[in-house]
Motif scaffolding. Sequence first.
Motif, PDB file in Angstrom:
ATOM      1  N   GLY A   1       0.803  -1.208   0.000  1.00  0.00           N
ATOM      2  CA  GLY A   1       0.000   0.000   0.000  1.00  0.00           C
ATOM      3  C   GLY A   1       0.838   1.260   0.000  1.00  0.00           C
ATOM      4  N   ASN A   2       0.257   2.347  -0.440  1.00  0.00           N
ATOM      5  CA  ASN A   2       0.953   3.631  -0.459  1.00  0.00           C
ATOM      6  C   ASN A   2       1.360   4.038   0.955  1.00  0.00           C
TER       7      ASN A   2
ATOM      8  N   VAL B   1       7.756   0.848 -11.947  1.00  0.00           N
ATOM      9  CA  VAL B   1       6.390   1.266 -11.653  1.00  0.00           C
ATOM     10  C   VAL B   1       5.880   0.623 -10.366  1.00  0.00           C
ATOM     11  N   HIS B   2       5.239   1.433  -9.527  1.00  0.00           N
ATOM     12  CA  HIS B   2       4.676   0.959  -8.268  1.00  0.00           C
ATOM     13  C   HIS B   2       3.284   0.377  -8.476  1.00  0.00           C
ATOM     14  N   VAL B   3       3.036  -0.815  -7.894  1.00  0.00           N
ATOM     15  CA  VAL B   3       1.720  -1.451  -7.916  1.00  0.00           C
ATOM     16  C   VAL B   3       1.314  -1.726  -6.471  1.00  0.00           C
ATOM     17  N   PRO B   4       0.444  -0.886  -5.886  1.00  0.00           N
ATOM     18  CA  PRO B   4       0.061  -1.084  -4.479  1.00  0.00           C
ATOM     19  C   PRO B   4      -1.021  -2.140  -4.312  1.00  0.00           C
ATOM     20  N   PHE B   5      -0.925  -2.886  -3.207  1.00  0.00           N
ATOM     21  CA  PHE B   5      -1.951  -3.852  -2.838  1.00  0.00           C
ATOM     22  C   PHE B   5      -2.486  -3.490  -1.453  1.00  0.00           C
ATOM     23  N   LYS B   6      -3.559  -4.159  -1.049  1.00  0.00           N
ATOM     24  CA  LYS B   6      -4.167  -3.851   0.244  1.00  0.00           C
ATOM     25  C   LYS B   6      -3.347  -4.386   1.401  1.00  0.00           C
TER      26      LYS B   6
END
Length: 293
Positions: A129-130, A150-155
């Motif tokens: 997450g961010n 590239v950033h890929v955020p998850f929960k």
Amino acid sequence: MTIIVNGGAGSLPDIFARPLAEKLHAALGQPVVVDNRPGAGGMVALQHLKDSDGSGHTLAIVTNAHAVWSPYVFPKLTYDPAVDLKPVSPVAVLPMALTVNPQLPVSNLAELLALARREPGVLNYASSGNGSPPHVLFEVLREQAGVDIVHVPFKTGPDALTATVAGDTQVYWAGTALVEPLVKSGRLKLLAVSPHVDSPTFADVPTLQQEGFAGFESAVWLGVVTHRDTPDAVVARLNQVIGEAVADPAFVATMAAQGSIPYHDSAQGFAARIAAERAEWGPVLERLGIRPN
């Protein structure tokens, strides 16, 4: 008693919360429940703590992301770490491991960065997450290395981990405790750690400092906080019990097997570290401009 965890079952904070709950139960003679409340960069969990009473019966597991970084990341943060969180005790320094999906054609950090420079914006990395430690620290590394990944955020951390193992994302930087089983089984490839840990899984892996990158050696820690109105005497008792738990040989052995480093200090010492890190990290996070999705 309740220990609130910003993460699902099996997440990094959860891994620490459950043995800690057992120790608190044994020492205090009270049932201790782990309450998993992931989401919104810790705001769900810590809003619940903020809404509790000040009896000391509600605790929360936090990392430096929640206690230090969040005000610089979330413009509409629903809690003020400096006001609403009362530090109780640190629990561990969390070494971080830089891992990649085994199908990615790199064997070390230098090769990963070289690939990123040849193909800017093509590679991606997962985070929980961010504003989470994997996000912030990877952005610091990315800035130092001068690469576009590239950033890929998850929960949650397990969600990010699952995506990287499946190849949906390519790179994941997470606590050694979380990735260790997957590194051992070959489902993740290990490129670097920070700081050095003696666990056999990580002992021969270079640190980020050895690879020429500074500021990561003790950057991530995990600790316990409570409601701001909890009496100092209650905080002192909780600090004592947590200190005994962190020093227990069985707890030390569990943490060592996962590559984590037990860490205890007084409540006052813990508060002083948090305040010092806010002053140190504020300018860094302002410069990076990390914001919610």
